[in-house]
Design a protein around this motif. Sequence first.
Motif, PDB file in Angstrom:
ATOM      1  N   PRO A  91     -65.874 -36.503   2.314  1.00 16.37           N
ATOM      2  CA  PRO A  91     -64.821 -37.236   3.014  1.00 16.37           C
ATOM      3  C   PRO A  91     -63.548 -37.315   2.160  1.00 16.37           C
ATOM      4  O   PRO A  91     -63.585 -37.136   0.946  1.00 16.37           O
ATOM      5  N   ALA A  92     -62.454 -37.590   2.838  1.00 23.02           N
ATOM      6  CA  ALA A  92     -61.162 -37.687   2.166  1.00 23.02           C
ATOM      7  C   ALA A  92     -61.202 -38.778   1.094  1.00 23.02           C
ATOM      8  O   ALA A  92     -61.911 -39.773   1.234  1.00 23.02           O
ATOM      9  N   VAL A  93     -60.442 -38.553   0.029  1.00 24.36           N
ATOM     10  CA  VAL A  93     -60.308 -39.546  -1.039  1.00 24.36           C
ATOM     11  C   VAL A  93     -58.822 -39.803  -1.248  1.00 24.36           C
ATOM     12  O   VAL A  93     -57.977 -39.068  -0.736  1.00 24.36           O
ATOM     13  N   ASP A  94     -58.485 -40.827  -2.016  1.00 20.16           N
ATOM     14  CA  ASP A  94     -57.071 -41.054  -2.306  1.00 20.16           C
ATOM     15  C   ASP A  94     -56.580 -39.996  -3.292  1.00 20.16           C
ATOM     16  O   ASP A  94     -57.362 -39.368  -4.004  1.00 20.16           O
ATOM     17  N   HIS A  95     -55.295 -39.798  -3.297  1.00 23.50           N
ATOM     18  CA  HIS A  95     -54.626 -38.756  -4.076  1.00 23.50           C
ATOM     19  C   HIS A  95     -55.038 -38.759  -5.556  1.00 23.50           C
ATOM     20  O   HIS A  95     -55.389 -37.710  -6.110  1.00 23.50           O
ATOM     21  N   LEU A  96     -55.032 -39.912  -6.201  1.00 22.91           N
ATOM     22  CA  LEU A  96     -55.318 -39.983  -7.635  1.00 22.91           C
ATOM     23  C   LEU A  96     -56.784 -39.723  -7.974  1.00 22.91           C
ATOM     24  O   LEU A  96     -57.093 -39.349  -9.108  1.00 22.91           O
ATOM     25  N   SER A  97     -57.681 -39.884  -7.012  1.00 22.21           N
ATOM     26  CA  SER A  97     -59.109 -39.640  -7.282  1.00 22.21           C
ATOM     27  C   SER A  97     -59.380 -38.196  -7.678  1.00 22.21           C
ATOM     28  O   SER A  97     -60.279 -37.922  -8.468  1.00 22.21           O
ATOM     29  N   MET A  98     -58.610 -37.267  -7.125  1.00 23.72           N
ATOM     30  CA  MET A  98     -58.801 -35.855  -7.474  1.00 23.72           C
ATOM     31  C   MET A  98     -58.555 -35.623  -8.961  1.00 23.72           C
ATOM     32  O   MET A  98     -59.181 -34.769  -9.570  1.00 23.72           O
ATOM     33  N   TRP A  99     -57.649 -36.387  -9.545  1.00 19.83           N
ATOM     34  CA  TRP A  99     -57.299 -36.224 -10.953  1.00 19.83           C
ATOM     35  C   TRP A  99     -58.123 -37.147 -11.839  1.00 19.83           C
ATOM     36  O   TRP A  99     -58.530 -36.762 -12.934  1.00 19.83           O
ATOM     37  N   ARG A 100     -58.383 -38.346 -11.366  1.00 19.66           N
ATOM     38  CA  ARG A 100     -59.094 -39.343 -12.166  1.00 19.66           C
ATOM     39  C   ARG A 100     -60.564 -38.978 -12.349  1.00 19.66           C
ATOM     40  O   ARG A 100     -61.117 -39.119 -13.435  1.00 19.66           O
ATOM     41  N   SER A 101     -61.209 -38.539 -11.273  1.00 20.26           N
ATOM     42  CA  SER A 101     -62.661 -38.338 -11.355  1.00 20.26           C
ATOM     43  C   SER A 101     -63.125 -37.170 -10.476  1.00 20.26           C
ATOM     44  O   SER A 101     -63.792 -37.372  -9.473  1.00 20.26           O
ATOM     45  N   PRO A 102     -62.782 -35.931 -10.870  1.00 18.67           N
ATOM     46  CA  PRO A 102     -63.175 -34.771 -10.069  1.00 18.67           C
ATOM     47  C   PRO A 102     -64.690 -34.589  -9.963  1.00 18.67           C
ATOM     48  O   PRO A 102     -65.174 -33.962  -9.023  1.00 18.67           O
ATOM     49  N   GLN A 103     -65.420 -35.163 -10.896  1.00 12.53           N
ATOM     50  CA  GLN A 103     -66.873 -35.039 -10.874  1.00 12.53           C
ATOM     51  C   GLN A 103     -67.516 -35.858  -9.756  1.00 12.53           C
ATOM     52  O   GLN A 103     -68.675 -35.642  -9.414  1.00 12.53           O
ATOM     53  N   THR A 104     -66.773 -36.798  -9.151  1.00 16.50           N
ATOM     54  CA  THR A 104     -67.340 -37.622  -8.079  1.00 16.50           C
ATOM     55  C   THR A 104     -66.794 -37.265  -6.696  1.00 16.50           C
ATOM     56  O   THR A 104     -67.298 -37.766  -5.699  1.00 16.50           O
TER      57      THR A 104
END
Length: 190
Positions: free
Chosen positions: A142-155
Amino acid sequence: MSIIICPGINEPALTESFISGWLNLFSDSSISQNPVNILVFPGKGFLALSAFHILQFLRDRLGNNLESPVIFISFSAGVVGAIGAAYLWQLLGGRVKAFIAIDGWGVPLRGDFPISRMSHDYFTHWSSCLLGSGQNNFYAEPAVDHLSMWRSPQTVQGSWVDSKMEIFPPRGRLTAAEFLHMLLKRYEAN
């Protein structure tokens, strides 16, 4: 081989989290049989948009070692400066092995090197691909917020899209970190 990380306009702690998120996930298996030089562009704020400053950073760190391949991994506003720096590096005779744009929405991507896009949702994925993408892309589902892609790519769970073969949501799920690891191994082999 050098991996050039070009963050966006974000806190340095997010970039540190990104690096540990995809490297530590694979600490058992090395990304490379050869040494990998990871360079993080230290520019803050609007310097992330500056191809000239990123290129200067590369020249300071790599000197005239133009034959050594580089892979750019960029995020958000950093995609703007990084794609320009990749073009300039090639113009100087450098070898760009690949360019990976993470959430570079609205940034046109074209180049004489492999390009991949990673997006935080399907809308960002398909609308960004209209401005250029490579064969291998990823979007969070499912979609995540923009910063999640950078903060925690493993999740961040999502799908790998082979855009030259299909434009429909793909088969197969993996994390953003796994996708990135897969790309790096592929580029290292070629």
